[in-house]
Structure formats: structure tokens, C-alpha cells
Scaffold this active site. Sequence first.
Site, mmCIF file in Angstrom:
data_model
loop_
_atom_site.group_PDB
_atom_site.id
_atom_site.type_symbol
_atom_site.label_atom_id
_atom_site.label_comp_id
_atom_site.label_asym_id
_atom_site.label_seq_id
_atom_site.Cartn_x
_atom_site.Cartn_y
_atom_site.Cartn_z
ATOM 1 C CB THR A 59 -0.968 -0.005 1.202
ATOM 2 O OG1 THR A 59 -0.237 -0.265 2.409
ATOM 3 C CG2 THR A 59 -2.042 -1.066 1.022
ATOM 4 C CE LYS A 101 0.351 -3.564 3.311
ATOM 5 N NZ LYS A 101 -0.493 -2.703 4.257
ATOM 6 C CB THR A 141 -0.850 -3.608 12.619
ATOM 7 O OG1 THR A 141 0.394 -4.070 13.094
ATOM 8 C CG2 THR A 141 -1.831 -3.500 13.735
ATOM 9 C CD GLU A 155 1.656 5.084 6.340
ATOM 10 O OE1 GLU A 155 0.876 4.497 5.572
ATOM 11 O OE2 GLU A 155 1.288 5.732 7.326
ATOM 12 C CG ASN A 178 -0.997 8.153 7.632
ATOM 13 O OD1 ASN A 178 -1.658 7.154 7.431
ATOM 14 N ND2 ASN A 178 0.310 8.113 7.880
ATOM 15 C CB THR A 185 -7.226 12.399 -1.817
ATOM 16 O OG1 THR A 185 -6.161 12.800 -0.934
ATOM 17 C CG2 THR A 185 -8.543 12.666 -1.144
#
Length: 411
Positions: free
Chosen positions: A160, A186, A197, A283, A406, A411
Site C-alpha cells: 500500500t 507488507k 497490523t 510511513e 496519512n 485521495t
Amino acid sequence: MGINQKEILQEIKIIDGGHICTPKGFFAGGLHCGLKRKKHDLGWLYSIVPANAAAVYTTNLIQAAPILVTRESIKVDKQIQGVIVNSGNANACTGEEGYRHALLMRHYFAKKMNMKEEHVAVSSTGVIGEQLPINKILDGINMIGEVEESVANFEKAILTTDTTQKHACVQLEIDGKMITIGGAAKGSGMIHPNMATMLAFITTDANVEQEALQSALKTVVDETFNMITVDGDTSTNDMVLLLANGLADNTKLTPDSPDWLHFIQGLETVCQLLAKEIAKDGEGATKLIEAKVIGAASEEDAKKLAKSVIGSNLVKSAVFGTDPNWGRIVCALGYSGVDFDTENISVYIGPYQLFANGLPALFDESEVKKYMEENNEIQILVELHEGESSAIAWGCDLTYDYVKINASYRT
């Protein structure tokens, strides 16, 4: 069993470039079916024979439809032969329709690969609360066999917000047979201890009794995937799935086998490598943080303390800013819920002691800052003098990019 752990580790060989299809009899692939704009978003993994299966699932009370379907599949005869997984849509909080879609994924993949439906596991990851565009997925499943199988494409299809593919593989000798254990994973956000998670798929050609396999996975997950955190959020979807197809033809492994601890250590090595890759790829992250606690009164205490350090947003921010702020580390220890003598703790960042026996130590701040600037992996050591137990946890720094990623995820 009289086995020296250091000797076991020396006998485990990490295979550079190894992956989930390095063990005998496993194949995988991936393709783009339209859930994401251009990237691969549908992956599949299968064994040429049904494999004994073990799984550990998220502890979030809200569990996505693929988790429910996979649980049902494994419950039938505790074997899985194939896995179908999509990214871009979590199929979570989607009600009866979402559950029906997960069943359709299982049904169509089983039919395509000529497997029993109950031998198929289903997995999804991505945005929560949107119905799967199921026709795109079913069209993608129909394309299997028309595209070249590729482990790399499978590893891409499960991602992702990850920035890298994650895989690991080891080999070890058991019962005179060469055993291989491989894995793919992942995970980049919504990563927090207490499983899962993230998604992790582990394969082995070892012959392992199913109940023993489940016990081994639970034990190893507690020491690896449950010792990482990125942001403190526990997902609705994710799991670790372990498949053992027995094609190495060793005598069936059980906890009473002479080589049982050897197998456990091999499995733990793969899972730890994957767990560290997930933490490192948090991230927006720029640095991996490893927090080691030694001298704790119990292993449970050591784990709580280590997790508290790597889970602290203030510690994570200090590492991002290359600030040797030992006060944030001590603070995280203090609210961990573990009772310890505050006058006996010492704290190190890398080789530098910053806090000694409950008091600030003399150190060259510029030297510690230089260490933090020049290294992508920052080691924090906490010494307690309470007992003989220890634990290690992994996390990452907290950066501006984490908020950017995040804030615009949907979007």
C-alpha cells in the site's frame, strides 16, 4: 534439549535474494486489475500440494471480511493450498456484501487453480469502508495463467504505502534434509504490537505437525512482529499466515523432535528480518530504532519497557531530529506500567552512555548527535539491574512525511 542457541544460529544460513518461492513447491504472481491507478494490486501464492497452515490475526475487534473467510478456511481441515490477496481496498466495515465478496474471491481463485475452496485463504489491504470493485478482482483472477508468474510481482501487489518490497529466506538442515523457510510482507502504517497490523506470508517445505506449527507461529510472532510499532494504530485486516507443505521430506516435526528448536530459530530469523523491514519502512521514516532492555525482572517487563520506548512519539521525533534527548527515553520507561528502581537505570544511545544509575551522565552531545546523523539504524540500550531478562523492540522515527502521507491517504 541441550542445544546451544549460538550453535543453532550459526547453522542457519540467510539466503540473499531468497523469497516465498525458494522453498520447494511454492509459486506466486501478481498483476494490475484496476483497484489502484497503475500499480500491481492482485497477488496469488500457491503450493503444488495442500500445506499445513497456521495463522495469527489482528487483535482489533473490528475484523475485515477476508479475516473471517480465512479463519473459516483453516478451520475445516487446517490446510491451505492457495492465497489470493488484493491491495487498494481493505474490504473492512463492508457488512454482508463485503463478506460475500471475500467468499467470491475464494470461490473463483479455487476454481481457477483447481483447489478446494476450503484450501484458499483470502487477504485484503487498503482503504477501509469502501466496497470492493469485485468484478475487477474476478477479471484479474481469470487472467492468472495468462501473465508470467513472478515473485517480485506478488511482493508488489500486496503493498500500500510501502516504499520497498520485503522478503527474507533462510535454510537449515533438519533430519539430514535441507529445509527452506521464506517470507514476504507488507506494512508501513497502522503498525503496532499485538498482531497483526500488516500482512506477512511465510512458506516452508518442512514437514511440520499442524498443531505444532500453530504453536511455533504464535511463539515467534510474540518475539518479532509483536515487537514493532510505527504509529500505534492496530489494523482491522492483517495477519501472518504460515504454510508448510512437507516437500523437504523430513520426518514430521513436533515439539518433541530433536531439531524442534532449530526449526523455531529458523522461523524466528525470517520473521525478525521481515519485522525489522516493516519498522524501517514506516510511513515517511528515515531511521530504524532498536530499543533493547536488559536486566529486567521478567521478560514481560522487558517487552513492555522496550515497546514503550519505541512507541513514544517524543522519542521518535527526537530521533528524527537527531537530538540525544535521554529525558524522553526515561519518561517513556516511567509510564510503561512496569515497576522498577528508578535509581538503578542506565540509558545508552549507540555506544554512548547518557544516563547512569538514575542520574545524567557526562557525554559529548556533539558526538552522540553525529552518531544519530550518520546512522540509519539507531540503537537505544536500557539497563535495569532488576534481573536477568531482556527484550528487543523495533520502530522508526516520526517525520513530516508521515503526516503528509496519512492526511491524503484516501485521495
